[in-house]
Scaffold this motif. Structure first.
Motif, PDB file in Angstrom:
ATOM      1  N   ILE B 275      16.202   0.518  -5.544  1.00  0.00           N
ATOM      2  CA  ILE B 275      15.123   0.498  -4.392  1.00  0.00           C
ATOM      3  C   ILE B 275      14.960   2.129  -5.021  1.00  0.00           C
ATOM      4  O   ILE B 275      14.119   2.671  -5.121  1.00  0.00           O
ATOM      5  N   TYR B 276      16.555   2.941  -4.210  1.00  0.00           N
ATOM      6  CA  TYR B 276      15.731   4.222  -4.776  1.00  0.00           C
ATOM      7  C   TYR B 276      15.378   4.946  -5.374  1.00  0.00           C
ATOM      8  O   TYR B 276      15.008   5.826  -5.619  1.00  0.00           O
ATOM      9  N   ASN B 277      16.310   4.366  -6.748  1.00  0.00           N
ATOM     10  CA  ASN B 277      15.396   4.654  -8.083  1.00  0.00           C
ATOM     11  C   ASN B 277      13.983   4.576  -8.787  1.00  0.00           C
ATOM     12  O   ASN B 277      13.641   5.377  -8.929  1.00  0.00           O
ATOM     13  N   SER B 278      13.749   3.166  -7.763  1.00  0.00           N
ATOM     14  CA  SER B 278      12.819   2.659  -8.854  1.00  0.00           C
ATOM     15  C   SER B 278      11.832   3.979  -7.515  1.00  0.00           C
ATOM     16  O   SER B 278      10.362   3.966  -8.385  1.00  0.00           O
ATOM     17  N   PHE B 279      12.014   3.697  -5.997  1.00  0.00           N
ATOM     18  CA  PHE B 279      10.819   4.402  -6.010  1.00  0.00           C
ATOM     19  C   PHE B 279      10.656   6.336  -6.229  1.00  0.00           C
ATOM     20  O   PHE B 279       9.920   7.010  -5.587  1.00  0.00           O
ATOM     21  N   THR B 280      12.117   6.728  -6.467  1.00  0.00           N
ATOM     22  CA  THR B 280      12.121   8.019  -7.007  1.00  0.00           C
ATOM     23  C   THR B 280      10.813   8.349  -7.615  1.00  0.00           C
ATOM     24  O   THR B 280      10.531   8.613  -8.146  1.00  0.00           O
ATOM     25  N   ILE B 281      11.008   7.219  -9.687  1.00  0.00           N
ATOM     26  CA  ILE B 281      10.121   7.036  -9.654  1.00  0.00           C
ATOM     27  C   ILE B 281       8.904   6.912  -9.736  1.00  0.00           C
ATOM     28  O   ILE B 281       7.773   7.957 -10.155  1.00  0.00           O
ATOM     29  N   ALA B 282       8.667   6.165  -8.521  1.00  0.00           N
ATOM     30  CA  ALA B 282       7.427   5.867  -8.340  1.00  0.00           C
ATOM     31  C   ALA B 282       6.925   7.360  -7.522  1.00  0.00           C
ATOM     32  O   ALA B 282       5.656   7.929  -7.538  1.00  0.00           O
ATOM     33  N   VAL B 283       8.015   7.930  -7.159  1.00  0.00           N
ATOM     34  CA  VAL B 283       7.190   9.626  -6.430  1.00  0.00           C
ATOM     35  C   VAL B 283       6.687  10.593  -7.894  1.00  0.00           C
ATOM     36  O   VAL B 283       5.780  10.416  -7.554  1.00  0.00           O
ATOM     37  N   ALA B 284       7.003  10.459  -8.355  1.00  0.00           N
ATOM     38  CA  ALA B 284       7.462  11.492  -9.553  1.00  0.00           C
ATOM     39  C   ALA B 284       6.236  11.210 -10.354  1.00  0.00           C
ATOM     40  O   ALA B 284       5.458  11.448 -11.387  1.00  0.00           O
ATOM     41  N   GLU B 285       6.129   9.471 -10.728  1.00  0.00           N
ATOM     42  CA  GLU B 285       4.724   8.923 -11.857  1.00  0.00           C
ATOM     43  C   GLU B 285       3.179   9.183 -10.900  1.00  0.00           C
ATOM     44  O   GLU B 285       2.682   9.473 -11.598  1.00  0.00           O
ATOM     45  N   ARG B 286       3.479   9.193  -9.522  1.00  0.00           N
ATOM     46  CA  ARG B 286       2.165   8.822  -8.302  1.00  0.00           C
ATOM     47  C   ARG B 286       1.997  10.831  -7.975  1.00  0.00           C
ATOM     48  O   ARG B 286       1.304  10.961  -6.874  1.00  0.00           O
ATOM     49  N   ARG B 287       2.588  11.888  -8.931  1.00  0.00           N
ATOM     50  CA  ARG B 287       2.651  13.187  -7.985  1.00  0.00           C
ATOM     51  C   ARG B 287       1.418  13.780  -7.566  1.00  0.00           C
ATOM     52  O   ARG B 287       0.745  13.753  -7.232  1.00  0.00           O
ATOM     53  N   SER B 288       0.453  13.144  -8.924  1.00  0.00           N
ATOM     54  CA  SER B 288      -0.632  13.623  -9.120  1.00  0.00           C
ATOM     55  C   SER B 288      -2.372  12.266  -8.154  1.00  0.00           C
ATOM     56  O   SER B 288      -2.620  13.361  -7.492  1.00  0.00           O
ATOM     57  N   GLU B 289      -1.444  11.364  -7.811  1.00  0.00           N
ATOM     58  CA  GLU B 289      -2.109  11.012  -6.566  1.00  0.00           C
ATOM     59  C   GLU B 289      -1.879  11.201  -5.212  1.00  0.00           C
ATOM     60  O   GLU B 289      -2.892  11.430  -4.757  1.00  0.00           O
ATOM     61  N   ILE B 290      -0.592  11.338  -5.286  1.00  0.00           N
ATOM     62  CA  ILE B 290      -0.342  12.061  -3.900  1.00  0.00           C
ATOM     63  C   ILE B 290      -1.152  13.415  -4.058  1.00  0.00           C
ATOM     64  O   ILE B 290      -1.287  13.938  -2.533  1.00  0.00           O
ATOM     65  N   GLY B 291      -0.976  14.078  -5.503  1.00  0.00           N
ATOM     66  CA  GLY B 291      -1.163  15.456  -4.997  1.00  0.00           C
ATOM     67  C   GLY B 291      -3.022  15.549  -4.739  1.00  0.00           C
ATOM     68  O   GLY B 291      -3.015  16.082  -3.644  1.00  0.00           O
ATOM     69  N   ILE B 292      -3.779  14.305  -4.983  1.00  0.00           N
ATOM     70  CA  ILE B 292      -4.384  14.170  -4.976  1.00  0.00           C
ATOM     71  C   ILE B 292      -5.252  14.060  -3.368  1.00  0.00           C
ATOM     72  O   ILE B 292      -6.440  13.802  -2.172  1.00  0.00           O
ATOM     73  N   LEU B 293      -4.942  13.074  -2.840  1.00  0.00           N
ATOM     74  CA  LEU B 293      -4.459  12.727  -1.929  1.00  0.00           C
ATOM     75  C   LEU B 293      -4.083  13.266  -0.250  1.00  0.00           C
ATOM     76  O   LEU B 293      -5.331  13.700   0.751  1.00  0.00           O
ATOM     77  N   ARG B 294      -2.885  14.233  -0.795  1.00  0.00           N
ATOM     78  CA  ARG B 294      -2.900  15.370  -0.016  1.00  0.00           C
ATOM     79  C   ARG B 294      -4.191  16.575   0.268  1.00  0.00           C
ATOM     80  O   ARG B 294      -4.818  17.100   1.240  1.00  0.00           O
ATOM     81  N   ALA B 295      -5.066  16.705  -1.028  1.00  0.00           N
ATOM     82  CA  ALA B 295      -6.333  17.022  -1.316  1.00  0.00           C
ATOM     83  C   ALA B 295      -7.494  17.252  -0.290  1.00  0.00           C
ATOM     84  O   ALA B 295      -7.698  17.749   0.068  1.00  0.00           O
ATOM     85  N   LEU B 296      -7.412  15.655  -0.451  1.00  0.00           N
ATOM     86  CA  LEU B 296      -8.285  15.218   0.419  1.00  0.00           C
ATOM     87  C   LEU B 296      -8.618  15.090   1.868  1.00  0.00           C
ATOM     88  O   LEU B 296      -9.022  14.165   2.974  1.00  0.00           O
ATOM     89  N   GLY B 297      -7.200  15.347   2.554  1.00  0.00           N
ATOM     90  CA  GLY B 297      -6.988  15.723   3.760  1.00  0.00           C
ATOM     91  C   GLY B 297      -5.859  15.059   4.114  1.00  0.00           C
ATOM     92  O   GLY B 297      -5.608  14.218   5.473  1.00  0.00           O
ATOM     93  N   ALA B 298      -5.075  13.689   3.497  1.00  0.00           N
ATOM     94  CA  ALA B 298      -4.099  13.177   3.808  1.00  0.00           C
ATOM     95  C   ALA B 298      -2.802  14.002   4.671  1.00  0.00           C
ATOM     96  O   ALA B 298      -2.214  14.944   3.488  1.00  0.00           O
ATOM     97  N   THR B 299      -2.428  13.459   5.583  1.00  0.00           N
ATOM     98  CA  THR B 299      -1.177  14.738   6.099  1.00  0.00           C
ATOM     99  C   THR B 299       0.388  13.819   5.179  1.00  0.00           C
ATOM    100  O   THR B 299       0.366  12.908   4.869  1.00  0.00           O
ATOM    101  N   ARG B 300       1.435  14.563   5.820  1.00  0.00           N
ATOM    102  CA  ARG B 300       2.759  13.865   5.308  1.00  0.00           C
ATOM    103  C   ARG B 300       3.127  13.264   5.760  1.00  0.00           C
ATOM    104  O   ARG B 300       3.327  12.403   5.215  1.00  0.00           O
ATOM    105  N   ALA B 301       2.986  13.126   7.048  1.00  0.00           N
ATOM    106  CA  ALA B 301       3.520  11.630   7.689  1.00  0.00           C
ATOM    107  C   ALA B 301       2.596  10.690   6.466  1.00  0.00           C
ATOM    108  O   ALA B 301       3.103   9.346   6.767  1.00  0.00           O
ATOM    109  N   GLN B 302       1.364  10.056   6.687  1.00  0.00           N
ATOM    110  CA  GLN B 302       1.257   9.570   6.126  1.00  0.00           C
ATOM    111  C   GLN B 302       1.054   8.602   5.017  1.00  0.00           C
ATOM    112  O   GLN B 302       1.353   8.019   4.251  1.00  0.00           O
TER     113      GLN B 302
END
Lengths: 257, 850
Positions: B275-302
């Motif tokens: 699971i850890y591996n998969s999620f680490t990978i998912a986080v790596a893979e979705r970095r740009s998506e996360i970056g966009i969300l953050r840029a749109l105002g999503a908080t770290r907690a969210q």
């Protein structure tokens, strides 16, 4: 009929001690003593035919020879099965004690060994018959209390009706027994055994005959009212006070046969 | 929920296979955990139920281990004031001699009193037909069968049935049938009831009983009954409610249960890494998506909560699926456990209805979810910290910062020092275990660094093999250690456990083989059962002279064994003709002098104990031991300690004369026969079989046959190793597929450039394949190292805390060698699909990436 015959047949002695708590009780005890006195003999020998009929109509038949030495309460007896062939030679030695349950041993020739039958559970049926092991025992009369009930007629004969209850110290499967004693010859005509208020076994004495001065019931019929089974015991060649050796009533003698 | 629906769900739909692979980590853990426990519980439950059915209304049972005792003990029990009914019992296992029906368990009782304790339903002609109670007792060939068994085999009242007994194949007559409920359902209906005195003869028990079952008088408490009987009988006798036999059985299986629990916990632990591996990978893979969300105002907690919620969702789905699979698998696992019990402990037990425990299943379900959430927590935290600017810069997030690396190394170094120092400076168990745990944590902390080091070390090898592909594959691993570290760690742990368990199996096997060679060197073994059942018929001692008289026999030794109560457990008592054994198969003692040991033991002045018992009970030469026997307390000193594997709980070896004196039992479990020089063992075997053909049931095993049997049983113990190897393969496939998939996603631009500048299809494929194989290679290297260390600790635990067995350290070279092609093959297979992805992607899209 004879009380002695009853004892001889299956050592069914349900008669005994008495409290001087009233004239009815005294009378009951007197009757019991008289039954015992009239049936007394030093030894007994007979051939028995045992037939069991279960509720499904199944019948089994066995034959044995019975020998007893000694008087009531301290007697020893040996039953030897003679038929069918599968049980021929099987023998049962019963040593009665006045103050405790009897000791019993069984000899099985096919195994060439004896075994002690521990009668801790005396309500167990006696080898598939409708008698229980407790029904085989001679019992200490002092461990029962008696009460005289209204007379009744059994098989056309007027009988005294005596209620027998084990004292608190006495361990028995039965709560009480009702014994009918014939007025004409002091023979026991019937015994009903109760657990709580339910009659569970009924023993009828029939075909009375005076043998050597002892009124003897030649046929006993035990009915297990819960199972619906009936066991019939027929006594043949009855002989009282026959010369029997005390040494024949031992474990060693059992093994010799 | 909205975020899950809008962000997570589309991602999961785009990566169905990945999502399934992620969930399969939990499926694997929960199914193994739930399935193994359900199977174990099913078998133990069936055993307890059988005891319950056989016991009937029995309140207490009097036993003296499984050696039995004389008939006089029954009189003593019956004389007790608190006892209402006490009946003797013999239990035996006989071959039914009916194809496909296996063995029959014989319950031999005294029918004149036994009906108070057990319900045979004699009163109902429809339920049970007992032809004639007196004939049943008078004829020793009488047997009552269950209606089910009779119907299965076309038997009815009066039918004849041939059973193997101590007096040879004996024809029994069916004289009763029990209806298929209660008692009759014990042992799956393979139950026969016979007279206890006939059983003494048929099963060579002499004038002995196995136990006494009893009911107490009304008003007498169990405690009062136990106290009175213990006072009357002495310390050699156990007076316990029937349910305690189940607990003793469980205690006997303690080592097995520990192994089972370790395996299932291990499976769940591995799930964490997947699971850890998969999620680490998912986080790596979705970095740009996360970056966009953050840029749109999503908080770290969210952002963190999205990943935790995903973890929980996958945990729920994975756990539910895992439970279903586990329960489905538990039936066949239960059957194999039951077989193992039968072979190892001589306790035949069929697995009955599946005993699913809602509590255990709920725990497994909850553990699956918690595991999933915990495993997702660190990647979720990482996701929450994603800097939108850095998210656009490929590779930066993957690098292990020097600061973080230093902290890990320092912490790990401290733990390594504790691990090394603990066995040197601390002799106590807590210190030992602290060292063990420190070592494991240190390895986990160092795993990313170790994999980086190994990746650097194997770079030249890969480059030498395939200059372009090899170098690219190694560089990919070196540049992004986090991407591979979880997979490598999971693989490393799997392989470490495989290597350690396999090493234990190897060590045990070698030790037992050595013991068999020295202690069990007779040419032939004459037994009464095809398998060494404790409840097999026994032989009379007079048979020894009959065997000795057979031409070609040089020497015959009588052997008798049986488990007895000893301290708070049980041990095996082994009665031998010490003087003869000293001449034929003397063992070099672990402690004590060999000549003195055998001389004193043969004279009845001492006992020899197994090394395992000595270890567990702190015994050494000179230590006095008190062995409670039915006819007295044996007080003798230990005169020697030898390696002996007669029983997992330890053995006490004594001269036969001591045993016969204190047990009043001269029966024999088996005879050990030495052939005269020049006599063919096969010829002698034939002579023995012919000599007793119509007299007794004898099985004559050659030394090689017995040796094979014992070693096969030893092998069965470690079949779990194969389960663990299978788990390791699954982990390797899951982890490598995940890692390579993200590696390819990460390197789309790089791979696109390669293809654009003329990189061949096979070169791209080769790069990905080599990367997959390299991950497995790193896992193999680290797994073998950690496994080797783990084996050291496990052997010490087995010696000190579990079985007291002294097992020599043997590195499982065969297993290690087998793992290389298996794991590399699994890695290669796992890399095929990601490699295809790498070459099939659109070149234009790849070059447009970022």
């Amino acid at each position: 009929m004879s009380r002695g015959a009853v004892i001889a047949a299956l050592s069914l002695v349900l008669l005994a001690g008495f409290e001087s708590a009233g004239s009815a009780a005294d009378e009951a005890r007197r009757i019991v003593d008289e039954v015992q006195r009239r049936g007394k003999s030093m030894s007994l020998r007979y051939n028995g035919l045992l037939q069991s009929f279960d509720s499904g109509g199944k019948t089994s038949e066995k034959r044995w020879t019975f020998e007893r030495t000694g008087s009531h309460g301290q007697s020893k007896s040996v039953i030897r099965f003679t038929a069918p062939p599968e049980v021929r030679g099987v023998a049962l030695l019963v040593v009665n004690h006045p103050d405790k349950a009897s000791d019993q041993w069984m000899w099985t020739p096919a195994l060439e060994r004896d075994r002690r039958i521990a009668l801790q559970d005396r309500s167990t049926r006696f080898f598939g018959t409708d008698f229980s092991f407790e029904d085989l025992e001679e019992r200490d009369a002092e461990q029962y209390t008696y009460a005289l009930k209204p007379d009744q007629v059994i098989d056309g004969v007027s009988c005294w009706t005596i209620e027998s209850r084990p004292r608190e110290s006495k361990s028995s499967q039965y709560t009480k027994s009702i014994v009918w004693v014939r007025k004409d010859n002091y023979g026991v005509a019937r015994i009903d055994s109760y657990i709580k208020d339910e009659v569970v076994r009924r023993l009828n004495y029939q075909s009375f005959e005076n043998i050597q001065g002892v009124w003897t019931a030649r046929e006993l019929r035990m009915t297990d009212l819960r199972r619906g089974g009936i066991t019939r015991l027929v006594l043949e060649n009855v002989q009282y006070n026959a010369p029997l050796q005390e040494s024949d009533f031992t474990l060693q003698a059992l093994r010799r046969q | 929920v909205n975020l899950l629906r809008l962000i997570s769900w589309p991602y999961a739909r785009r990566h169905v296979l990945r999502t399934i692979l992620t969930a399969s980590g939990i499926v694997l853990g929960v199914s193994v955990f739930g399935g193994m426990h359900t199977a174990n519980r099913t078998v133990l439950g069936a055993f307890a139920q059988t005891i319950d059915r056989i016991a009937g209304k029995t309140e207490l049972q009097v036993t003296a281990g499984d050696t039995g005792f004389g008939e006089d003990v029954l009189d003593v029990v019956q004389s007790a004031k608190t006892v209402a009914v006490a009946v003797p019992v013999i239990e035996a296992v006989v071959a039914s001699n009916i194809a496909g029906q296996g063995n029959l368990r014989v319950l031999a009782v005294d029918m004149t009193g036994d009906r108070r304790l057990r319900e045979y339903d004699f009163d109902s002609a429809d339920d049970l037909v007992l032809e004639d109670a007196l004939i049943f007792l008078a004829q020793p060939d009488s047997v009552i069968l269950t209606k089910e068994f009779a119907e299965r085999n076309g038997l009815s009242i009066g039918s004849r049935l041939r059973l193997g007994t101590a007096v040879g194949q004996t024809a029994f007559t069916v004289r009763g049938l029990m209806k298929s409920s209660g008692l009759a359902t014990a042992f799956g209906g393979n139950l026969a009831v016979m007279d206890v005195y006939a059983a003494q003869k048929m099963f060579g028990r002499g004038r002995m009983f196995d136990r006494v079952d009893l009911a107490l008088k009304e008003g007498a408490t169990i405690t009062a009954g136990q106290q009175e009987l213990r006072t009357l009988l002495g310390p050699a006798f156990e007076v316990q409610p029937p349910s305690m036999r189940g607990q003793q059985f469980e205690a006997m299986l303690a080592a097995y249960s520990i192994m089972l629990a370790a395996s299932s916990a291990f499976a769940l632990f591995i799930g964490v890494f997947i699971i850890y591996n998969s999620f680490t990978i998912a986080v790596a893979e979705r970095r740009s998506e996360i970056g966009i969300l953050r840029a749109l105002g999503a908080t770290r907690a969210q952002i963190g909560r999205i990943f935790l919620a995903e973890g929980a969702a996958i945990g729920i789905v994975g756990s539910a699926t895992g439970l279903a699979i586990g329960v489905l698998l538990s039936r066949s696992v239960a059957t194999s456990i039951a077989t193992l019990f039968g072979d190892v402990y001589g306790v035949s037990q069929q697995a009955g209805e599946l005993a699913t425990d809602p509590v255990v299943l709920s725990l497994a379900f909850a553990a699956g979810i918690v595991t999933s959430v915990v495993a997702a927590a660190i990647p979720a935290r990482a996701a929450a910290r994603v800097d939108p600017v850095m998210a656009l810069q490929k590779g930066r997030q993957q690098l292990l910062s020097a600061g973080e690396s230093r902290v890990r190394v320092m912490l790990a170094a401290g733990l390594v020092i504790v691990a090394i120092a603990s066995p040197v400076f601390g002799r106590t168990r807590p210190v030992f275990y602290a060292g063990y745990v420190s070592g494991i944590v240190a390895v986990l902390l160092l795993a990313p660094l170790l994999s980086l080091w190994v990746a650097r070390a194997i770079r030249p090898v890969l480059a030498w093999m395939r200059p372009v592909e090899g170098a690219l594959a190694a560089d990919s691993l070196i540049q992004a250690p986090r991407r591979t570290s979880a997979t490598v760690t999971a693989l490393m742990l799997c392989l470490a456990v495989v290597v350690a368990f396999s090493g234990m199996a190897r060590s045990t096997y070698d030790s037992i083989a050595q013991w068999v060679d020295t202690a069990l060197n007779p040419d032939l073994f004459v037994t009464s059962s095809a398998t060494p059942e404790v409840q097999a018929p026994r032989f009379p001692s007079t048979m020894a002279s009959e065997i000795a008289a057979i031409p070609g026999v040089e020497r015959v030794q009588m052997f008798r064994n049986g488990r007895i109560a000893y301290g708070d457990g049980q041990v095996m008592v082994v009665a031998l003709e010490m003087e003869s054994v000293a001449n034929t198969s003397p063992q070099e003692p672990v402690a004590g002098n060999r000549d003195d040991m055998y001389r004193e033991a043969a004279a009845g002045r001492g006992v020899i104990v197994s090394d395992s018992l000595a270890q567990l009970r702190g015994l050494s030469p000179g230590t006095p031991v008190e062995i409670p026997a039915p006819y007295g307390l044996i007080r003798l000193p230990v005169v020697g300690v030898v390696v002996d594997y007669s029983d997992g709980q330890g053995a006490i070896l004594m001269d036969r004369s001591v045993f016969t004196r204190y047990w009043r039992d001269d029966t024999v479990s088996d005879f050990r026969v030495y052939a005269q020089t020049g006599t063919s063992v096969e010829t002698l075997r034939q002579r023995i079989v012919e000599r007793f053909a119509n007299e007794r049931q004898v099985f004559v095993l050659t030394n090689e046959e017995l040796r094979s049997y014992i070693l096969n049983v030893a092998d069965q113990w470690f079949n779990l190793t194969w389960v663990q190897i299978a788990i390791a393969v699954v982990v390797a496939v899951l982890g490598i597929v995940n890692t390579l998939t993200v590696s390819i996603t990460d390197r789309r631009r790089e791979l696109g450039v390669l293809r654009a500048v003329g990189g061949l299809r096979r070169q791209i494929l080769g790069t990905v394949w080599l990367e997959g194989v390299a991950i497995a290679g790193i896992g193999l290297v680290l797994g073998n190292i950690v496994g080797g260390i783990n084996l050291y600790y496990l052997l010490d635990i087995v010696r000190q805390d579990v079985a007291g067995l002294r097992l020599a350290y043997t590195y499982p070279l065969v297993t290690a060698a087998t793992l290389v092609p298996v794991m590399l093959g699994a890695a290669f297979s796992a890399a095929i699909w990601p490699a295809e992805l790498a070459v099939r992607g659109s070149l234009v899209e790849a070059l447009e990436y970022e």
